[in-house]
Motif scaffolding. Structure first.
Motif, PDB file in Angstrom:
ATOM      1  N   ILE A   1     -22.544   2.040  12.977  1.00 21.12           N
ATOM      2  CA  ILE A   1     -22.829   2.721  14.233  1.00 21.12           C
ATOM      3  C   ILE A   1     -21.591   3.460  14.753  1.00 21.12           C
ATOM      4  CG2 ILE A   1     -23.638   2.432  16.605  1.00 21.12           C
ATOM      5  CD1 ILE A   1     -25.131  -0.045  15.716  1.00 21.12           C
ATOM      6  N   PHE A   2     -20.479   2.740  14.863  1.00 20.69           N
ATOM      7  CA  PHE A   2     -19.312   3.334  15.522  1.00 20.69           C
ATOM      8  C   PHE A   2     -18.259   3.908  14.580  1.00 20.69           C
ATOM      9  CE2 PHE A   2     -20.415  -0.100  18.659  1.00 20.69           C
ATOM     10  CZ  PHE A   2     -20.901   0.756  19.628  1.00 20.69           C
ATOM     11  N   SER A   3     -18.033   3.217  13.455  1.00 25.77           N
ATOM     12  CA  SER A   3     -16.755   3.443  12.781  1.00 25.77           C
ATOM     13  C   SER A   3     -16.778   4.576  11.779  1.00 25.77           C
ATOM     14  CB  SER A   3     -16.324   2.150  12.082  1.00 25.77           C
ATOM     15  OG  SER A   3     -16.188   1.135  13.049  1.00 25.77           O
ATOM     16  N   ASN A   4     -15.803   5.404  11.868  1.00 25.01           N
ATOM     17  CA  ASN A   4     -15.565   6.461  10.890  1.00 25.01           C
ATOM     18  C   ASN A   4     -14.118   6.377  10.428  1.00 25.01           C
ATOM     19  OD1 ASN A   4     -17.905   8.597  10.655  1.00 25.01           O
ATOM     20  ND2 ASN A   4     -17.920   7.831  12.745  1.00 25.01           N
ATOM     21  N   THR A   5     -13.228   6.434  11.421  1.00 31.53           N
ATOM     22  CA  THR A   5     -11.799   6.278  11.155  1.00 31.53           C
ATOM     23  C   THR A   5     -11.403   4.913  11.698  1.00 31.53           C
ATOM     24  OG1 THR A   5     -11.273   7.185  13.315  1.00 31.53           O
ATOM     25  CG2 THR A   5     -11.445   8.746  11.490  1.00 31.53           C
ATOM     26  N   ILE A   6     -10.139   4.538  11.558  1.00 37.15           N
ATOM     27  CA  ILE A   6      -9.678   3.269  12.111  1.00 37.15           C
ATOM     28  C   ILE A   6      -8.828   3.552  13.347  1.00 37.15           C
ATOM     29  CG2 ILE A   6      -8.364   1.153  11.643  1.00 37.15           C
ATOM     30  CD1 ILE A   6     -10.976   1.443   9.973  1.00 37.15           C
ATOM     31  N   ASP A   7      -9.390   3.246  14.510  1.00 32.23           N
ATOM     32  CA  ASP A   7      -8.627   3.345  15.752  1.00 32.23           C
ATOM     33  C   ASP A   7      -7.749   2.107  15.873  1.00 32.23           C
ATOM     34  OD1 ASP A   7     -10.178   5.534  16.258  1.00 32.23           O
ATOM     35  OD2 ASP A   7     -11.285   4.665  17.935  1.00 32.23           O
ATOM     36  N   VAL A   8      -6.532   2.278  16.340  1.00 31.82           N
ATOM     37  CA  VAL A   8      -5.713   1.097  16.630  1.00 31.82           C
ATOM     38  C   VAL A   8      -5.384   1.054  18.127  1.00 31.82           C
ATOM     39  CG1 VAL A   8      -3.535  -0.092  16.182  1.00 31.82           C
ATOM     40  CG2 VAL A   8      -4.827   0.893  14.298  1.00 31.82           C
ATOM     41  N   LEU A   9      -4.852   2.152  18.629  1.00 23.60           N
ATOM     42  CA  LEU A   9      -4.612   2.246  20.070  1.00 23.60           C
ATOM     43  C   LEU A   9      -4.540   3.735  20.410  1.00 23.60           C
ATOM     44  CD1 LEU A   9      -4.254   0.286  22.441  1.00 23.60           C
ATOM     45  CD2 LEU A   9      -1.795   0.390  22.084  1.00 23.60           C
TER      46      LEU A   9
ATOM     47  N   PRO B   1      -8.360  11.068  19.501  1.00 25.31           N
ATOM     48  CA  PRO B   1      -7.202  10.444  18.862  1.00 25.31           C
ATOM     49  C   PRO B   1      -7.611   9.220  18.046  1.00 25.31           C
ATOM     50  CG  PRO B   1      -7.303   9.849  21.182  1.00 25.31           C
ATOM     51  CD  PRO B   1      -8.422  10.808  20.949  1.00 25.31           C
ATOM     52  N   THR B   2      -7.007   9.059  16.899  1.00 30.77           N
ATOM     53  CA  THR B   2      -7.258   7.900  16.052  1.00 30.77           C
ATOM     54  C   THR B   2      -6.026   7.661  15.203  1.00 30.77           C
ATOM     55  OG1 THR B   2      -8.835   6.886  14.527  1.00 30.77           O
ATOM     56  CG2 THR B   2      -8.323   9.196  14.151  1.00 30.77           C
ATOM     57  N   TYR B   3      -6.031   6.513  14.462  1.00 32.39           N
ATOM     58  CA  TYR B   3      -4.802   6.174  13.746  1.00 32.39           C
ATOM     59  C   TYR B   3      -4.920   6.334  12.220  1.00 32.39           C
ATOM     60  CZ  TYR B   3      -0.481   3.718  12.553  1.00 32.39           C
ATOM     61  OH  TYR B   3       0.753   3.398  12.049  1.00 32.39           O
ATOM     62  N   LEU B   4      -5.825   5.576  11.601  1.00 33.09           N
ATOM     63  CA  LEU B   4      -5.966   5.677  10.144  1.00 33.09           C
ATOM     64  C   LEU B   4      -7.174   6.540   9.798  1.00 33.09           C
ATOM     65  CD1 LEU B   4      -5.373   1.907   9.334  1.00 33.09           C
ATOM     66  CD2 LEU B   4      -3.858   3.777   8.684  1.00 33.09           C
TER      67      LEU B   4
END
Lengths: 407, 404
Positions: A40-48, A117-120
């Motif tokens: 549902i939500f995840s595409n990239t890896i958000d960290v902060l 914004p996202t991290y990985l």
């Protein structure tokens, strides 16, 4: 059946917990009522994601931990967050690997025509990070309602086109169907031809994130070769194909390593004796199966995953009946406006834990000795507002299992 | 079946998250089926019991139940589809072909008797052309050959012995088309100290349920449930080697078909490898295996996954020294029981199967193992590889001495 550890919940946090336990050589059962929210939500890896793009993630996290002592990240600590992320990354060797842009947050274009914004970022999306005004060309598909190329292109002052699908006669096409079509060389050839006819001096082509389930980098490389432009994926509405890639990868790995994998039925009952969970029961009408373990991980997520429920008065945790930290009354659950700058208070509700990730009440008294809690069900984070969902899931899933076997 | 006793549905708890669309094998390969979200809870909100059905595409639901498994909200999507399918086909009528495909149990023993001649007929090109033209059974599909003697006839000549008795629901296909699956099951159970009993049984009814024929399925269920209930009441556990038959009896007899006694039977009914895994947990499984240096790939059928018991065959097969067992990471073979035989559905069935065939191709196994006869047929058809029930490999791994 008896296990060393039973993990309840099949979202990213439960999967990370299972991976960590398997790597410690434990006999693992992972149970999930439904697929979790990866699809549902995840595409990239958000960290902060809330940190400014100029700040290194490591520095930002250390500062964040100092300022937010109750936050799940503070329970993990920045060194272990690093370890947890590395453990996650080890499941994704190239070609479909995740990378950071200079160890800071980066901005990826989204299916809403915004930058996020996202991290990985997976290898198929990194091309979008450096999207410059006027240099991109967005490609949508007629009948695919989750991606309107021209609408997405216009904020970036780019052009877009909507391709007709040669192999479909129907009005609607789903992300999985498109993703499967993309894996066919003949289909790629036909769309590349159409794109080449329309593209002018653009150097980047943005597709919705449907470049195949199994080998998206091969799909991307082939399209790049045929069009002469750099190709990237743009995260879109659910179902998330990149999220499914993550789920499939964990599932295959866990089954290969001998973990017991139980997707479908939900846990109907937990049996407590004093402060210990003795066993769980899974009702799959008319059958009841029971499973026991020395340790249990609660990774059932928030409202969509079923880890938290709300009635008219309050929010509760349905499985163990753990107390839920929450706003004092329903009036305070939401801000006046849905798109308020301030996060809605309801999103900070969750289960309280001690420094070992075991559930406690508001006075800090230990409630269960052999249950560890992990993932977004935890209190004191605003993962939507902070853009920290996957980071919290990965870090706490890893850490809770470390703590569970610490002594 | 009486519509008043149809189960309650849960369309209103659907939050439209689209996870079911991410897993649906049919909507992945064809735009003709709108996907489980639309076809199930989406369309359900517009359906009125006293108005004619408008769900022309509902018959394309293959019945794999993967959507139910991935739904975090607990919507019984496949059940909504099945009930809608029953209504649509009840109104529209089913072709004779559908009756024929779902009633093969009626002529199984005669077919077995005449199998030497019949099998030649079934492979004959002209015959296949006739079947396609007049019955709309796709000629690209191989029709399974019959064997003589049947499993039941073979069993009559055996003197099963053991310390403890156990009942076996073998299913039609084992009885007349893959007799060795039944033999292997009996041999492995005997090697574990069980005397095998065959209670009277008919087709479990899943082919009929698959085309929404609740009445036909219930007739089968009533017969089987009373026979199996006798076994249970005389203190026996029952095992099944076909995951589809087992799923039908265990989960659909009571809930969908309202068959008395089925809920008493269900807790004593075990998947063969689930049962062997229980023996292993109690440390009484016969594990005197010889080395079996074969490279195999295992495919978990949808209805096995839907039993919610994990992958017991995989766990047991991994105990055999030398045997390599790779799990095939694909959902649904596309056969869907009688679905894949139908001319208008063959291409959908084949397209779904291609993803599986591709995954098998990458693993390069010498043989493929699966617990469902439908999956085995499809994998043979698409890969040309040798495809067995995992119990046949387990039997081969047991030392000859322990078998005798």
């Amino acid at each position: 059946m008896h296990f060393d550890i039973i993990i309840i919940g099949m979202g990213l946090s439960g999967l990370m917990a299972a991976k960590t336990a398997v790597e410690m050589g434990k006999k693992v059962l992972i149970v999930g009522k439904g697929l979790g929210t990866l699809s549902i939500f995840s595409n990239t890896i958000d960290v902060l994601g809330i940190l400014p793009q100029t700040e290194k993630m490591r520095d930002g996290l250390s500062q964040w931990i100092k300022e937010h002592p109750g936050h799940p990240y503070s329970k993990v600590g920045s060194e272990k967050i690093d370890k947890a992320l590395s453990s996650f990354l080890s499941l994704f060797p190239p070609p479909y690997s995740f990378q950071t842009m200079d160890e800071t947050n980066c901005l990826v274009p989204t299916g809403a025509g915004t930058l996020r914004p996202t991290y990985l970022v997976p290898a198929t999306m990194s091309g979008g990070v450096c999207l410059r005004e006027g240099s991109g060309f967005m490609v949508g598909f007629r009948g695919f309602k989750d991606f309107y190329a021209n609408q997405i292109a216009s904020p970036f002052k780019c052009r877009g086109m909507t391709l007709s699908l040669p192999e479909t006669l129907h009005r609607e096409v789903t992300a999985t169907a498109l993703s499967r079509l993309m894996e066919k060389p003949s289909f790629r050839k036909s769309i590349a031809k159409e794109i080449k006819k329309n593209i002018k001096d653009e150097t980047q082509i943005g597709f919705p994130a449907i470049l195949g389930m199994n080998d998206p980098v091969e799909v991307k490389n082939d399209l790049e070769e045929q069009t002469g432009a750099r190709v990237f994926e743009i995260p879109i509405l659910p179902p998330s194909i990149p999220g499914m890639r993550i789920f499939n990868c964990f599932k295959a790995w866990l089954i290969r390593k001998g973990a017991s994998f139980l997707l479908g039925p939900s846990i109907s009952k937990t049996f407590l004796k004093g402060k210990r969970c003795e066993k769980i029961e899974i009702l799959h009408p008319p059958i009841v199966n029971s499973y026991s373990a020395d340790r249990y991980i609660l990774a059932t997520g928030r409202f969509i995953g079923g880890g938290l429920n709300a009635d008219m008065e309050k929010i509760y945790e349905p499985l163990f009946g753990l107390p839920v930290f929450q706003p004092p009354s329903r009036q305070e659950w939401f801000q006046k406006s849905f798109f308020s700058d301030q996060p809605h208070s309801i999103h900070q509700a969750g289960v309280l834990i001690d420094s070992f990730f075991r559930p406690v009440d508001e006075k800090g008294r230990l409630l269960l000795e052999n249950v560890w809690v992990t993932g977004t069900i935890l209190a004191h984070h605003h993962c939507i507002h902070e853009k920290s969902r996957e980071g919290i899931e990965i870090a706490t899933g890893y850490m809770a299992v470390q703590k569970a076997f610490e002594r | 079946m009486n519509k008043e006793v149809w189960p309650q549905n849960h369309s209103d708890v659907c939050i439209r998250c689209a996870t079911c669309i991410a897993i649906c094998p049919v909507s992945r390969v064809t735009p003709l089926f709108p996907g489980p979200k639309q076809a199930g809870p989406g369309a359900q909100r517009f359906r009125k019991p006293d108005e004619p059905s408008t769900d022309e595409w509902i018959d394309l639901c293959i019945g794999c139940q993967l959507c139910d498994m991935v739904c975090a909200s607990g919507v019984n999507i496949s059940e909504l589809n099945l009930i809608a399918k029953a209504k649509y086909l009840d109104e529209k009528g089913r072709p004779f072909r559908d009756w024929l495909l779902t009633h093969t149990h009626l002529f199984g023993s005669i077919a077995s008797l005449f199998s030497p001649i019949l099998n030649i007929f079934l492979k004959n090109t002209a015959m296949k052309w006739l079947m396609e033209t007049f019955l709309k059974i796709d000629r690209r599909r191989e029709l399974p050959g019959y064997q003589f003697p049947t499993f039941r006839q073979w069993f009559r000549g055996q003197r099963s012995q053991g310390k403890q008795k156990i009942a076996y629901f073998y299913g039609c296909f084992t009885n007349t088309n893959e007799v060795d699956v039944g033999k292997a099951t009996v041999q492995v159970l005997e090697a574990n100290g069980f005397e095998v009993i065959l209670p009277p049984q008919r087709c479990c009814g899943i082919p009929m349920l698959g085309i929404g024929d609740f009445k036909g399925a219930r007739k089968m269920g009533l017969h089987n449930a009373s026979s199996l209930l006798n076994s249970v009441r005389s203190g026996l556990d029952i095992i099944f080697s076909s995951s589809s038959c087992g799923h039908m009896i265990r989960h659909e007899y009571g809930h969908l078909l309202n068959i008395p006694g089925s809920e008493e039977v269900a807790p004593h009914l075990f998947d063969l490898f689930e049962f062997l895994r229980n023996l292993k947990e109690s440390e009484i499984l016969n594990t005197h295996f010889k080395e079996l240096p074969i490279r195999t790939a295992y495919f978990a059928p949808c209805h096995l996954q839907s039993l919610g018991i994990g992958f017991p065959a995989l766990e047991i097969l991994r105990l055999i020294p030398g045997l390599q067992v790779d799990n095939i990471e694909v959902n649904c073979c596309g056969m869907g029981g009688t679905f894949g035989f139908k001319k208008e559905k063959y291409e959908i069935s084949e397209e779904i199967g291609k993803d599986l065939a591709e995954a098998i191709h990458q693993l390069k196994p010498e043989m493929v193992l699966s617990d469902c006869e439908g999956c085995r047929m499809q994998i043979r058809h698409l890969t040309g590889l040798k495809v067995l029930h995992p119990i046949q490999v387990l039997r081969d791994a047991l030392n000859r001495t322990t078998l005798e």
